[in-house]
Design a protein around this motif. Structure first.
Motif, short mmCIF file in Angstrom:
data_model
loop_
_atom_site.label_atom_id
_atom_site.label_comp_id
_atom_site.label_asym_id
_atom_site.label_seq_id
_atom_site.Cartn_x
_atom_site.Cartn_y
_atom_site.Cartn_z
N PHE A 1 -13.85 -23.21 -0.18
CA PHE A 1 -13.03 -22.06 0.20
C PHE A 1 -11.66 -22.20 -0.46
CE2 PHE A 1 -12.38 -25.22 3.49
CZ PHE A 1 -11.04 -25.14 3.84
N ARG A 2 -10.90 -21.13 -0.41
CA ARG A 2 -9.60 -21.10 -1.07
C ARG A 2 -8.55 -20.59 -0.09
NH1 ARG A 2 -9.90 -17.36 -5.91
NH2 ARG A 2 -10.02 -15.79 -4.33
N ILE A 3 -7.39 -21.23 -0.15
CA ILE A 3 -6.24 -20.77 0.63
C ILE A 3 -5.23 -20.24 -0.37
CG2 ILE A 3 -4.37 -21.45 2.17
CD1 ILE A 3 -6.26 -23.72 3.16
N GLU A 4 -4.84 -19.00 -0.18
CA GLU A 4 -3.83 -18.40 -1.06
C GLU A 4 -2.62 -18.02 -0.22
OE1 GLU A 4 -3.31 -14.52 -3.90
OE2 GLU A 4 -5.28 -15.47 -3.79
N ILE A 5 -1.46 -18.46 -0.67
CA ILE A 5 -0.22 -18.21 0.06
C ILE A 5 0.75 -17.49 -0.88
CG2 ILE A 5 1.71 -19.25 1.29
CD1 ILE A 5 -0.16 -21.63 1.93
N VAL B 1 7.14 -17.28 3.56
CA VAL B 1 5.70 -17.05 3.40
C VAL B 1 5.45 -15.60 3.83
CG1 VAL B 1 3.40 -17.64 4.22
CG2 VAL B 1 5.02 -19.46 3.70
N ALA B 2 5.10 -14.77 2.85
CA ALA B 2 4.90 -13.34 3.12
C ALA B 2 3.46 -13.02 3.50
CB ALA B 2 5.30 -12.53 1.89
N ASP B 3 2.50 -13.80 3.00
CA ASP B 3 1.10 -13.53 3.28
C ASP B 3 0.30 -14.81 3.09
OD1 ASP B 3 -1.08 -11.95 4.01
OD2 ASP B 3 -1.49 -11.35 1.95
N LEU B 4 -0.79 -14.90 3.81
CA LEU B 4 -1.67 -16.07 3.72
C LEU B 4 -3.10 -15.59 3.90
CD1 LEU B 4 -1.10 -19.52 5.18
CD2 LEU B 4 -3.24 -18.39 5.68
N ALA B 5 -3.98 -16.05 3.03
CA ALA B 5 -5.39 -15.66 3.13
C ALA B 5 -6.27 -16.88 2.93
CB ALA B 5 -5.72 -14.61 2.08
N LEU C 1 -9.09 -20.81 11.02
CA LEU C 1 -8.14 -21.52 10.16
C LEU C 1 -7.02 -20.59 9.68
CD1 LEU C 1 -7.29 -24.09 8.67
CD2 LEU C 1 -8.78 -23.39 6.79
N GLN C 2 -7.37 -19.36 9.30
CA GLN C 2 -6.33 -18.45 8.82
C GLN C 2 -5.31 -18.18 9.91
OE1 GLN C 2 -7.54 -15.24 6.34
NE2 GLN C 2 -5.78 -13.98 6.87
#
Length: 102
Positions: free
Chosen positions: A93-97, A79-83, A63-64
């Motif tokens: 689960f958590r998506i952090e952008i 979008v500089a980073d995605l985890a 997914l990441q």
């Protein structure tokens, strides 16, 4: 420096709502997205925000990588980073952008 507060309004032009819609469209139908939050973020060179999306459902493998490969259309922001990380229960689960102003 402005202190963060959950009651503070987002900066003008903040892409949080648009990002939430794009993310919901990109996720499989069996994943539910909970109430999202954002936290202002800054470094010595950039200003932006951390967008946190709690999710419930079976996290698909890769997914990441899938989300990182998307072309996010956020005028004035990048979008500089995605985890993607599992939290708590097997189905949570958590998506952090991290976005920065362009």
């Amino acid at each position: 420096m402005m202190r963060w507060s959950p009651a503070a309004p987002a900066r003008p032009g903040c892409p949080h709502n648009r990002l939430a819609r794009l993310l919901a469209a990109a996720l499989p139908d069996n994943i539910g997205v909970g109430a999202s939050t954002l936290r202002p973020w800054a470094s010595a060179n950039f200003v932006g925000a951390r967008h946190i999306f709690p999710c419930r459902g079976t996290m698909p493998s890769g997914l990441q990588d899938q989300l990182s490969a998307l072309e996010w259309q956020l005028p004035g922001h990048i979008v500089a980073d995605l985890a993607v990380e599992r939290v708590g229960d097997v189905c949570d689960f958590r998506i952090e952008i991290l976005t920065v102003e362009d």
